[in-house]
Design a protein around this motif. Structure first.
Motif, PDB file in Angstrom:
ATOM      1  N   TRP A  84       0.840  -1.207   0.000  1.00 38.78           N
ATOM      2  CA  TRP A  84       0.000   0.000   0.000  1.00 38.78           C
ATOM      3  C   TRP A  84       0.877   1.261   0.000  1.00 38.78           C
ATOM      4  CZ3 TRP A  84      -0.459   3.933   3.631  1.00 38.78           C
ATOM      5  CH2 TRP A  84      -1.527   4.816   3.437  1.00 38.78           C
ATOM      6  N   ARG A  87       2.443   1.878  -3.418  1.00 38.47           N
ATOM      7  CA  ARG A  87       1.421   2.283  -4.384  1.00 38.47           C
ATOM      8  C   ARG A  87       0.898   3.690  -4.110  1.00 38.47           C
ATOM      9  NH1 ARG A  87      -1.545  -2.087  -3.383  1.00 38.47           N
ATOM     10  NH2 ARG A  87      -3.168  -0.903  -2.323  1.00 38.47           N
ATOM     11  N   THR A  88       0.614   3.962  -2.850  1.00 35.23           N
ATOM     12  CA  THR A  88      -0.086   5.206  -2.510  1.00 35.23           C
ATOM     13  C   THR A  88       0.811   6.432  -2.587  1.00 35.23           C
ATOM     14  OG1 THR A  88      -1.462   3.905  -1.048  1.00 35.23           O
ATOM     15  CG2 THR A  88      -1.528   6.275  -0.733  1.00 35.23           C
TER      16      THR A  88
END
Ligand SMILES: CC(C)(COP(=O)(O)OP(=O)(O)OC[C@H]1O[C@@H](n2cnc3c(N)ncnc32)[C@H](O)[C@@H]1OP(=O)(O)O)[C@@H](O)C(=O)NCCC(=O)NCCS
Length: 143
Positions: A84, A87-88
């Motif tokens: 996460w 990606r974020t």
């Protein structure tokens, strides 16, 4: 290492929660089950204005209530949270630094695919004792 006060007081907890709510980006999360919060996991990036050549870097930290240890919960959380984070925020390197004697935490990082990068002698000082730190990281350079 993400700094956790020791001993940890209720006031420390209030300060931490207030800081999370006031933060410009949400990087701290609870690990929870049906009964409520059982742990926490977070990323710390360099402060805005100090990122310069480290925009792509963050440190991960985590904890779990003792009654839930050794069930693979933190490993599962670290794997998901690391992905996460990449990606974020477009991160390319997420690292963790652990007390050398914290074999549980080292094991979590190894199981989550973090690479051991080395031992930092006398990296920490607590309760009158110098403690070595072990550095781990996961690097994600592919676009
Ligand atoms: C570190 C911590 C988050 C681990 O959480 P957890 O959910 O129990 O971790 P997991 O169950 O995913 O994995 C634990 C691993 O450590 C191993 N382990 C447990 N006790 C151990 C010990 N005394 N010595 C070596 N390994 C040990 C387990 O066997 C397991 O590995 P395995 O799956 O190969 O058997 C938890 O112990 C904790 O909150 N500690 C206090 C806070 C802390 O240290 N945070 C990290 C700061 S860097």
């Amino acid at each position: 290492m993400i700094f956790i006060p020791h001993p940890y007081t209720l006031n420390d907890a209030h300060c931490f929660v207030a800081k999370c709510f006031g933060a410009p980006e949400c990087t701290n999360f609870a690990i929870a089950n049906e009964s409520g919060v059982i742990g926490g996991i977070g990323l710390r990036r360099a402060e805005a204005g100090f990122q310069d050549v480290q925009k792509h870097v963050a440190e991960i930290g985590y904890w779990l209530a003792e009654e839930y240890w050794n069930r693979g919960i933190t490993t599962e959380a670290v794997i998901a949270f690391t992905e996460w984070g990449f990606r974020t925020f477009g991160l390319r390197r997420i690292y963790a630094a652990v007390f050398a004697r914290n074999t549980r935490s080292s094991r979590v990082l190894e199981k989550a695919g973090y690479e051991y990068e080395g031992r930092q002698r006398a990296r920490y000082f607590r309760d009158g004792e110098f403690i070595d730190g072990l550095q781990y990281a996961k690097v994600h350079l592919a676009p």
